[in-house]
Design a protein around this motif. Structure first.
Motif, PDB file in Angstrom:
ATOM      1  N   UNK A 107     -18.471   0.924 -32.264  1.00 46.00           N
ATOM      2  CA  UNK A 107     -18.521   1.830 -31.114  1.00 46.00           C
ATOM      3  C   UNK A 107     -17.070   2.114 -30.729  1.00 46.00           C
ATOM      4  N   UNK A 108     -16.673   3.370 -30.776  1.00 48.27           N
ATOM      5  CA  UNK A 108     -15.254   3.707 -30.594  1.00 48.27           C
ATOM      6  C   UNK A 108     -15.067   4.934 -29.711  1.00 48.27           C
ATOM      7  N   UNK A 109     -13.899   4.995 -29.117  1.00 46.96           N
ATOM      8  CA  UNK A 109     -13.466   6.163 -28.357  1.00 46.96           C
ATOM      9  C   UNK A 109     -11.954   6.233 -28.421  1.00 46.96           C
ATOM     10  N   UNK A 110     -11.401   7.353 -28.071  1.00 44.27           N
ATOM     11  CA  UNK A 110      -9.939   7.477 -28.083  1.00 44.27           C
ATOM     12  C   UNK A 110      -9.337   6.748 -26.886  1.00 44.27           C
ATOM     13  N   UNK A 111      -8.068   6.330 -26.975  1.00 42.13           N
ATOM     14  CA  UNK A 111      -7.416   5.719 -25.807  1.00 42.13           C
ATOM     15  C   UNK A 111      -7.447   6.640 -24.589  1.00 42.13           C
ATOM     16  N   UNK A 112      -7.264   7.939 -24.814  1.00 44.98           N
ATOM     17  CA  UNK A 112      -7.279   8.904 -23.702  1.00 44.98           C
ATOM     18  C   UNK A 112      -8.642   8.941 -23.021  1.00 44.98           C
ATOM     19  N   UNK A 113      -9.710   8.888 -23.833  1.00 41.29           N
ATOM     20  CA  UNK A 113     -11.051   8.911 -23.237  1.00 41.29           C
ATOM     21  C   UNK A 113     -11.255   7.709 -22.326  1.00 41.29           C
ATOM     22  N   UNK A 114     -10.894   6.520 -22.816  1.00 41.20           N
ATOM     23  CA  UNK A 114     -11.126   5.314 -22.023  1.00 41.20           C
ATOM     24  C   UNK A 114     -10.221   5.253 -20.797  1.00 41.20           C
TER      25      UNK A 114
END
Length: 299
Positions: free
Chosen positions: A168-175
Motif C-alpha cells: 500500500x503506497x502513496x507519494x510523500x506529497x500525498x501523505x
C-alpha cells in the motif's frame, strides 16, 4: 478441390482463438492482408464461408464452428507428434507459447525467460498476457502462469518459489497533505486508486494481521486495470494504491513513494507454471520447466 495445407488450418484456429484477423495475424507472424487471402482461398476451396466478417467484428459461421471443433483436436495431435520427434534432438528448438497474467509475465521475464533463451539459443518464447483465465489446451498454449490458488485442478503446477505480496503506497506529497492510514479502515477516508478486474468488477483490498482479515472496498477518483498506470497515478499524488510489491519496490527504495500498512500485507503463495499432464512435453518445454525448478530452489 486441393487439400487444405497446415498454414490454412492454423489460420482458422488462430482467428477463432483470438477473435480478430489482426490479433491472429500477429500470432502467426504474417500481415492481416495475407491472412485474409489465406482464409478466402480456403473458403473458396471448401465452398462455404467459415467466418462472418464485418468492419467491426468477426464470428464463426455454423460451418466454421464445426470446422474448428473437428480440426483443432487433430492439429493438437499433429503438434504433439512433431514435438515427439523434436524431443529426440540433443538441443531443444522450436517455440514455447505461454499464457500469463500481465504481472506474472513481468515477474518471469528476467529471471526465467531471458535466462532460458540464453541457454537455448534455438528456442523461441511467445508470451501472451491476459487478465482473464483461459483454457491453455484449447487455446494452443504450452504453459500458463498464474497465482498458485488460480491454477486449474486438472493441471500440473510447478512453483516458481517466490511468494507474492501487495504494498500500500502513496507519494510523500500525498501523505503530507492527507496523513497516513494506521489501520485498513482508515483508507475509507482517503483517495484510493481503484483496480478494475478483467470481469469488470472492482477489486476489494485484502488485509491480514494476527489472524484478523479485513477487506476494504476502496473509494477514489480513478479506476485502472494496469500496474504501470497505477504507478503513474501514485507518483503524481493522485491517491493511495494497493499494488504488487514487485511493481513498485524500486520506487519504495528510491523514496519516490512511501509504504504504509506493511504489517497488514503478509506474503502469500506465489506464482506457478502449469501444464496439462496428459500432453507429451517437447524437449523445449521440459528444459523450461527444469530451469524454473532450478531457479525456484535458489530463490
Amino acid at each position: 478441390m486441393e487439400q487444405a495445407n497446415l498454414k490454412e488450418l492454423e489460420a482458422v484456429i488462430a482467428i477463432a482463438r483470438r477473435g480478430t484477423f489482426r490479433a491472429a495475424a500477429i500470432d502467426l507472424g504474417m500481415s492481416t492482408t495475407a491472412l485474409s487471402h489465406t482464409i478466402g482461398r480456403l473458403e473458396a476451396e471448401l465452398g462455404v464461408r467459415l467466418f462472418n466478417r464485418t468492419t467491426r467484428s468477426v464470428s464463426l459461421t455454423d460451418a466454421g464452428r464445426l470446422f474448428v471443433q473437428q480440426v483443432a483436436p487433430s492439429l493438437q495431435d499433429l503438434y504433439a507428434a512433431l514435438d515427439s520427434v523434436r524431443a529426440q534432438r540433443e538441443t531443444p528448438s522450436g517455440t514455447i507459447r505461454i499464457n500469463a497474467a500481465p504481472f506474472a509475465a513481468r515477474a518471469i521475464i528476467s529471471p526465467l525467460v531471458l535466462e532460458f533463451l540464453r541457454r537455448y539459443p534455438d528456442m523461441n518464447v511467445d508470451i501472451v498476457t491476459e487478465g482473464k483465465m483461459v483454457d491453455i489446451v484449447k487455446d494452443g498454449f504450452d504453459l500458463g502462469v498464474r497465482v498458485a490458488g488460480l491454477v486449474p485442478s486438472d493441471m500440473i503446477a510447478v512453483s516458481l518459489g517466490r511468494p507474492q505480496r501487495h504494498a500500500v503506497v502513496g507519494s510523500p506529497e500525498y501523505f503530507e497533505r492527507h496523513g497516513k492510514p494506521v489501520v485498513p479502515p482508515d483508507l475509507l477516508s482517503h483517495r484510493c486508486i481503484r483496480v478494475r478486474l478483467p470481469d469488470g468488477s472492482l477489486f476489494r483490498w485484502r488485509f491480514e494481521k494476527d489472524g484478523e482479515q479485513v477487506q476494504i472496498d476502496a473509494r477514489g477518483p480513478i479506476s485502472l486495470d494496469e500496474a504501470s498506470l497505477t504507478r503513474t497515478a501514485v507518483l503524481e499524488s493522485a491517491g493511495i494504491a494497493y499494488i504488487f510489491e514487485q511493481d513498485i519496490f524500486p520506487d519504495i527504495e528510491a523514496g519516490r513513494v512511501v509504504r504504509v500498512l506493511e504489517d497488514w500485507t503478509p506474503p502469500y503463495p506465489g506464482l506457478c507454471l502449469y501444464y496439462p499432464g496428459r500432453r507429451h512435453l517437447s524437449a523445449g518445454v521440459r528444459a523450461f520447466l527444469e530451469l524454473a525448478r532450478e531457479l525456484a530452489r535458489v530463490s
